[in-house]
Scaffold this motif. Structure first.
Motif, short mmCIF file in Angstrom:
data_model
loop_
_atom_site.label_atom_id
_atom_site.label_comp_id
_atom_site.label_asym_id
_atom_site.label_seq_id
_atom_site.Cartn_x
_atom_site.Cartn_y
_atom_site.Cartn_z
N ALA A 1 0.83 -1.21 0.00
CA ALA A 1 0.00 0.00 0.00
C ALA A 1 0.87 1.26 0.00
CB ALA A 1 -0.94 0.00 1.21
N SER A 2 1.98 1.23 0.70
CA SER A 2 2.88 2.38 0.72
C SER A 2 3.50 2.61 -0.66
CB SER A 2 3.98 2.20 1.77
OG SER A 2 3.42 2.17 3.07
N ASP A 3 3.89 1.52 -1.31
CA ASP A 3 4.44 1.64 -2.67
C ASP A 3 3.39 2.17 -3.65
OD1 ASP A 3 6.88 0.72 -1.78
OD2 ASP A 3 6.58 -1.34 -2.48
N LEU A 4 2.17 1.67 -3.53
CA LEU A 4 1.09 2.16 -4.39
C LEU A 4 0.81 3.64 -4.12
CD1 LEU A 4 -1.51 -0.76 -4.37
CD2 LEU A 4 -0.27 0.13 -6.34
N ALA A 5 0.83 4.04 -2.86
CA ALA A 5 0.59 5.45 -2.53
C ALA A 5 1.65 6.34 -3.17
CB ALA A 5 0.58 5.63 -1.01
N ARG A 6 2.90 5.91 -3.14
CA ARG A 6 3.97 6.68 -3.79
C ARG A 6 3.73 6.77 -5.30
NH1 ARG A 6 6.76 3.73 0.11
NH2 ARG A 6 7.84 5.05 1.61
N ALA A 7 3.31 5.65 -5.89
CA ALA A 7 3.08 5.63 -7.33
C ALA A 7 1.93 6.56 -7.73
CB ALA A 7 2.79 4.20 -7.79
N TYR A 8 0.83 6.51 -7.00
CA TYR A 8 -0.31 7.36 -7.34
C TYR A 8 -0.03 8.83 -7.04
CZ TYR A 8 -3.21 3.28 -8.19
OH TYR A 8 -3.73 2.12 -8.70
N ALA A 9 0.76 9.10 -6.01
CA ALA A 9 1.10 10.48 -5.68
C ALA A 9 2.15 11.03 -6.64
CB ALA A 9 1.60 10.58 -4.24
N GLY A 10 2.93 10.13 -7.22
CA GLY A 10 3.97 10.57 -8.14
C GLY A 10 5.17 11.17 -7.43
#
Length: 166
Positions: free
Chosen positions: A33-42
């Protein structure tokens, strides 16, 4: 990279006590979830404590959603043990995921705003010169102009006016 939330914070949101296997799965879900959050936030926030609190909240929410239903079931029955899942939940069923609204919010928090952008356009290799219009569009004032190379060998004027573009 550090996770935006801790296992103890996730445990505080769950309705049951995790066993060792569930703790392993929960730890992996926090990382995902942390990796996905970084990806979506850019972007990444270093240290993770510099991230907006809402990022941590959304990571915990996604992990709780996953831990409550790790297999992505859409139907369950106690009598005769009926379990079902289908493609209506999409490719995210049984995985850690963010909803579309959460994805948009993460993009906004990361500074990736959706919308239209206006950009000035100039022809490549054009010569910007002052051009005095024969038609007095603005009482004979000089208008900024560019000359665009044309296939015929003659440069074509390319200019605009604040009041009447062409």
């Amino acid at each position: 990279m550090a996770d935006f939330a801790t296992l103890d914070e996730l445990k505080g949101r769950l309705d049951w006590t995790l066993d060792a296997d569930e703790e392993r799965i929960a730890t992996a879900s926090l990382e995902d979830a942390s990796d996905l959050a970084r990806a979506y936030a850019g972007r990444d926030w270093e240290p993770v404590t510099a991230a907006p609190r809402l990022v941590r909240t959304m990571v915990l929410k996604a992990c709780k959603r996953y831990m409550n239903n790790p297999s992505g079931f859409t139907q369950s029955r106690a009598g005769d043990e009926t379990l079902a899942w289908n493609d209506d939940a999409g490719e995210d069923a049984g995985t850690v995921y963010f909803t579309k609204d959460e994805q948009d919010m993460l993009a906004n928090l990361g500074g990736r705003r959706a919308g239209l952008v206006s950009a000035g356009v100039t022809a490549w290799n054009s010569n910007i010169r002052r051009y005095r219009s024969r038609r007095s569009w603005r009482s004979g004032n000089d208008l900024p102009a560019g000359f665009v190379p044309a296939g015929s060998g003659k440069d074509v004027p390319f200019f605009g006016d604040e009041v009447e573009p062409w």
